[in-house]
Design a protein around this motif. Sequence first.
Motif, PDB file in Angstrom:
ATOM      1  N   ALA A  95     -16.393 -11.082  41.695  1.00 13.61           N
ATOM      2  CA  ALA A  95     -14.986 -11.384  41.409  1.00 13.61           C
ATOM      3  C   ALA A  95     -14.566 -12.713  42.029  1.00 13.61           C
ATOM      4  O   ALA A  95     -13.723 -13.432  41.479  1.00 13.61           O
ATOM      5  CB  ALA A  95     -14.095 -10.262  41.923  1.00 13.61           C
ATOM      6  N   ALA A  96     -15.159 -13.057  43.180  1.00 14.80           N
ATOM      7  CA  ALA A  96     -14.777 -14.296  43.852  1.00 14.80           C
ATOM      8  C   ALA A  96     -15.512 -15.507  43.296  1.00 14.80           C
ATOM      9  O   ALA A  96     -14.945 -16.603  43.214  1.00 14.80           O
ATOM     10  CB  ALA A  96     -15.057 -14.173  45.354  1.00 14.80           C
ATOM     11  N   LYS A  97     -16.786 -15.326  42.906  1.00 18.13           N
ATOM     12  CA  LYS A  97     -17.599 -16.463  42.497  1.00 18.13           C
ATOM     13  C   LYS A  97     -17.447 -16.843  41.032  1.00 18.13           C
ATOM     14  O   LYS A  97     -17.314 -18.023  40.686  1.00 18.13           O
ATOM     15  CB  LYS A  97     -19.083 -16.160  42.795  1.00 18.13           C
ATOM     16  CG  LYS A  97     -20.018 -17.355  42.536  1.00 18.13           C
ATOM     17  CD  LYS A  97     -20.473 -17.408  41.109  1.00 18.13           C
ATOM     18  CE  LYS A  97     -20.867 -18.784  40.646  1.00 18.13           C
ATOM     19  NZ  LYS A  97     -19.862 -19.813  40.588  1.00 18.13           N
ATOM     20  N   HIS A 146     -13.790 -17.826  31.349  1.00 19.08           N
ATOM     21  CA  HIS A 146     -13.084 -17.958  32.628  1.00 19.08           C
ATOM     22  C   HIS A 146     -13.571 -16.931  33.652  1.00 19.08           C
ATOM     23  O   HIS A 146     -13.540 -17.191  34.846  1.00 19.08           O
ATOM     24  CB  HIS A 146     -11.579 -17.735  32.446  1.00 19.08           C
ATOM     25  CG  HIS A 146     -10.975 -18.462  31.295  1.00 19.08           C
ATOM     26  ND1 HIS A 146     -11.144 -19.817  31.099  1.00 19.08           N
ATOM     27  CD2 HIS A 146     -10.174 -18.031  30.287  1.00 19.08           C
ATOM     28  CE1 HIS A 146     -10.478 -20.189  30.018  1.00 19.08           C
ATOM     29  NE2 HIS A 146      -9.890 -19.126  29.510  1.00 19.08           N
ATOM     30  N   TYR A 147     -13.953 -15.769  33.177  1.00 22.70           N
ATOM     31  CA  TYR A 147     -14.373 -14.630  34.021  1.00 22.70           C
ATOM     32  C   TYR A 147     -13.231 -14.007  34.812  1.00 22.70           C
ATOM     33  O   TYR A 147     -13.469 -13.149  35.666  1.00 22.70           O
ATOM     34  CB  TYR A 147     -15.501 -15.021  34.984  1.00 22.70           C
ATOM     35  CG  TYR A 147     -16.772 -15.487  34.326  1.00 22.70           C
ATOM     36  CD1 TYR A 147     -17.512 -14.649  33.500  1.00 22.70           C
ATOM     37  CD2 TYR A 147     -17.249 -16.784  34.558  1.00 22.70           C
ATOM     38  CE1 TYR A 147     -18.692 -15.088  32.904  1.00 22.70           C
ATOM     39  CE2 TYR A 147     -18.433 -17.230  33.972  1.00 22.70           C
ATOM     40  CZ  TYR A 147     -19.153 -16.368  33.146  1.00 22.70           C
ATOM     41  OH  TYR A 147     -20.322 -16.787  32.570  1.00 22.70           O
ATOM     42  N   ASP A 148     -12.006 -14.437  34.558  1.00 24.59           N
ATOM     43  CA  ASP A 148     -10.892 -13.862  35.321  1.00 24.59           C
ATOM     44  C   ASP A 148     -10.739 -12.368  35.032  1.00 24.59           C
ATOM     45  O   ASP A 148     -10.520 -11.562  35.945  1.00 24.59           O
ATOM     46  CB  ASP A 148      -9.594 -14.594  34.994  1.00 24.59           C
ATOM     47  CG  ASP A 148      -9.644 -16.064  35.399  1.00 24.59           C
ATOM     48  OD1 ASP A 148     -10.212 -16.354  36.469  1.00 24.59           O
ATOM     49  OD2 ASP A 148      -9.141 -16.910  34.642  1.00 24.59           O
ATOM     50  N   ASN A 149     -10.864 -12.005  33.764  1.00 24.67           N
ATOM     51  CA  ASN A 149     -10.743 -10.586  33.430  1.00 24.67           C
ATOM     52  C   ASN A 149     -11.976  -9.797  33.847  1.00 24.67           C
ATOM     53  O   ASN A 149     -11.876  -8.619  34.203  1.00 24.67           O
ATOM     54  CB  ASN A 149     -10.470 -10.415  31.932  1.00 24.67           C
ATOM     55  CG  ASN A 149      -9.036 -10.729  31.578  1.00 24.67           C
ATOM     56  OD1 ASN A 149      -8.123 -10.520  32.375  1.00 24.67           O
ATOM     57  ND2 ASN A 149      -8.817 -11.255  30.390  1.00 24.67           N
ATOM     58  N   PHE A 150     -13.134 -10.453  33.826  1.00 26.74           N
ATOM     59  CA  PHE A 150     -14.324  -9.777  34.353  1.00 26.74           C
ATOM     60  C   PHE A 150     -14.135  -9.513  35.844  1.00 26.74           C
ATOM     61  O   PHE A 150     -14.502  -8.442  36.352  1.00 26.74           O
ATOM     62  CB  PHE A 150     -15.576 -10.618  34.116  1.00 26.74           C
ATOM     63  CG  PHE A 150     -16.845  -9.915  34.519  1.00 26.74           C
ATOM     64  CD1 PHE A 150     -17.446  -9.014  33.675  1.00 26.74           C
ATOM     65  CD2 PHE A 150     -17.410 -10.143  35.764  1.00 26.74           C
ATOM     66  CE1 PHE A 150     -18.604  -8.343  34.053  1.00 26.74           C
ATOM     67  CE2 PHE A 150     -18.567  -9.493  36.155  1.00 26.74           C
ATOM     68  CZ  PHE A 150     -19.173  -8.584  35.291  1.00 26.74           C
ATOM     69  N   ALA A 151     -13.553 -10.477  36.554  1.00 23.99           N
ATOM     70  CA  ALA A 151     -13.260 -10.287  37.970  1.00 23.99           C
ATOM     71  C   ALA A 151     -12.279  -9.133  38.167  1.00 23.99           C
ATOM     72  O   ALA A 151     -12.424  -8.325  39.101  1.00 23.99           O
ATOM     73  CB  ALA A 151     -12.691 -11.576  38.565  1.00 23.99           C
ATOM     74  N   ALA A 152     -11.289  -9.037  37.284  1.00 21.02           N
ATOM     75  CA  ALA A 152     -10.319  -7.940  37.375  1.00 21.02           C
ATOM     76  C   ALA A 152     -11.004  -6.593  37.163  1.00 21.02           C
ATOM     77  O   ALA A 152     -10.667  -5.596  37.811  1.00 21.02           O
ATOM     78  CB  ALA A 152      -9.206  -8.135  36.346  1.00 21.02           C
ATOM     79  N   GLN A 189      -6.950  -1.195  31.074  1.00 20.52           N
ATOM     80  CA  GLN A 189      -6.053  -2.239  30.565  1.00 20.52           C
ATOM     81  C   GLN A 189      -6.660  -3.637  30.641  1.00 20.52           C
ATOM     82  O   GLN A 189      -6.113  -4.584  30.079  1.00 20.52           O
ATOM     83  CB  GLN A 189      -4.744  -2.214  31.360  1.00 20.52           C
ATOM     84  CG  GLN A 189      -3.931  -0.943  31.155  1.00 20.52           C
ATOM     85  CD  GLN A 189      -2.721  -0.881  32.066  1.00 20.52           C
ATOM     86  OE1 GLN A 189      -2.106  -1.906  32.361  1.00 20.52           O
ATOM     87  NE2 GLN A 189      -2.380   0.304  32.530  1.00 20.52           N
ATOM     88  N   VAL A 190      -7.794  -3.777  31.329  1.00 21.42           N
ATOM     89  CA  VAL A 190      -8.412  -5.099  31.474  1.00 21.42           C
ATOM     90  C   VAL A 190      -9.189  -5.440  30.203  1.00 21.42           C
ATOM     91  O   VAL A 190     -10.101  -4.707  29.817  1.00 21.42           O
ATOM     92  CB  VAL A 190      -9.359  -5.139  32.685  1.00 21.42           C
ATOM     93  CG1 VAL A 190      -9.999  -6.517  32.805  1.00 21.42           C
ATOM     94  CG2 VAL A 190      -8.607  -4.782  33.965  1.00 21.42           C
ATOM     95  N   PRO A 191      -8.862  -6.546  29.533  1.00 22.94           N
ATOM     96  CA  PRO A 191      -9.596  -6.919  28.312  1.00 22.94           C
ATOM     97  C   PRO A 191     -11.043  -7.292  28.632  1.00 22.94           C
ATOM     98  O   PRO A 191     -11.344  -7.792  29.722  1.00 22.94           O
ATOM     99  CB  PRO A 191      -8.825  -8.135  27.788  1.00 22.94           C
ATOM    100  CG  PRO A 191      -7.520  -8.120  28.497  1.00 22.94           C
ATOM    101  CD  PRO A 191      -7.769  -7.479  29.821  1.00 22.94           C
ATOM    102  N   TYR A 192     -11.920  -7.057  27.669  1.00 26.25           N
ATOM    103  CA  TYR A 192     -13.303  -7.515  27.779  1.00 26.25           C
ATOM    104  C   TYR A 192     -13.361  -8.917  27.175  1.00 26.25           C
ATOM    105  O   TYR A 192     -13.668  -9.095  26.004  1.00 26.25           O
ATOM    106  CB  TYR A 192     -14.241  -6.541  27.061  1.00 26.25           C
ATOM    107  CG  TYR A 192     -14.284  -5.181  27.721  1.00 26.25           C
ATOM    108  CD1 TYR A 192     -15.120  -4.943  28.797  1.00 26.25           C
ATOM    109  CD2 TYR A 192     -13.457  -4.147  27.275  1.00 26.25           C
ATOM    110  CE1 TYR A 192     -15.156  -3.696  29.416  1.00 26.25           C
ATOM    111  CE2 TYR A 192     -13.474  -2.902  27.887  1.00 26.25           C
ATOM    112  CZ  TYR A 192     -14.333  -2.691  28.954  1.00 26.25           C
ATOM    113  OH  TYR A 192     -14.358  -1.452  29.569  1.00 26.25           O
TER     114      TYR A 192
END
Length: 449
Positions: free
Chosen positions: A324-326, A249-255, A198-201
């Motif tokens: 995910a944190a950085k 943003h990398y938020d979804n990459f972190a997810a 479900q996490v978008p690329y």
Amino acid sequence: MTLSPLTAVTPIDGRYYNNTKDLTNYFSEFALIKYRVLVEVEYFISLTKSGIPQLSHFDGSLDEKLRDIYRNFSIENAQWIKDTEKVTNHDVKAVEYFLKHEFEKLGLTDSLEFIHFGLTSQDINNTAIPYSWKEAIAQVYQPAITELLTELKSLSSAWENVPMLARTHGQPASPTRLGKEIKVFIERIEKQLNLLAQVPYSAKFGGATGNLNAHHVAYPNHDWVNFGNEFVNKVLGLDRSQTTTQIEHYDNFAASCDALKRVNNIMIDLCRDIWTYISMDYFKQKITAGQIGSSAMPHKVNPIDFENAEGNLGLANAIFEHLAAKLPISRLQRDLTDSTVLRNIGVPFAHTLIAIKSTLRGLRKLILNESAFQADLENNWAVVAEAIQTILRREGYPKPYEALKDLTRTNAHVTQETIAVFVDQLAVSELVKQEIKAISPSNYTGVQL
């Protein structure tokens, strides 16, 4: 020294290269350059269809020849770009010069300045990298984790009716079935894989500071937001972030990293449980002729596959956590710390792949030792106390829990005979006594799940 599995700095490219070599198609320097070329070419093709007057003479007849630039991309091409980078000191600019060189071969000298038109390097990096990540998950990770799930499902089915003493807090507890305990891990992994899916690329595509400034100033009447959405979402099959700085943003990459980490945690749990069952003699392990378990103790066959998997999963998760944190944190509109970090996304992926393959090897070596299961059950008749006191509760018997507590704690070792004597003294019907006496540690295993 020449780079080889013996001289490589990391075990990913050394000791474990045969397990990780498929990842070179997605996370090597060559792969990153190739994906950048792909994005640049597809972007140029999309520009030719956008209504820009200077590109109106393109009718699509050259599209496939342009795509052949990345389809036929070679090590020699990548080296050309690396050599150019030594001069430019900029990796994406070197890709642009390579494409201009290739376009000149096709006679497209009048269109060279529309390569990388209006873009910053992150428009390429932040599409090329999620593109490679998406393909690696689809082409490498999913087949590997599916193979592991298939093996677990096979074992769960084969061991469906094998009764087993459960242990809660490390102590004997109400019996279960081995197949069901394996099924626990199957369900957990599948649920986390559903969340991963479900996490978008996500990808960034909006110019130097995310506002499509250069595009807009050159062609103010064009709908560049729609163009960016069409290019990223439909051409590349990614998900364009709408409001960005210079970088994604990398938020979804972190997810995505967090989702992979959760699957890895479940695998660690599985490996530790199987390791413990082996130490309890529930499983023997297949022996391969010529292999040695211990350099000092000839009798040993160690559960090394599960230990190897656990170690690699720990390494993978440590890096997934850092990513995910950085990555979602960047100073103002952009700093460069994400660049070097992103070059390492294949590292946790590789350790995860090594771990999956190690777990599979370990599972395929297991030999069920049913006598150990039976002996453990027979040695722990006290675990049927729960069943007896529950039936007595049903029958309205006074203080059944306390009665069973006294029985199991005042007897040094509860046996079938101990239970029978206790039941015979109960003030219940003969039918209920027979019902209770029919319960054993081997058949008190609950419903079939």
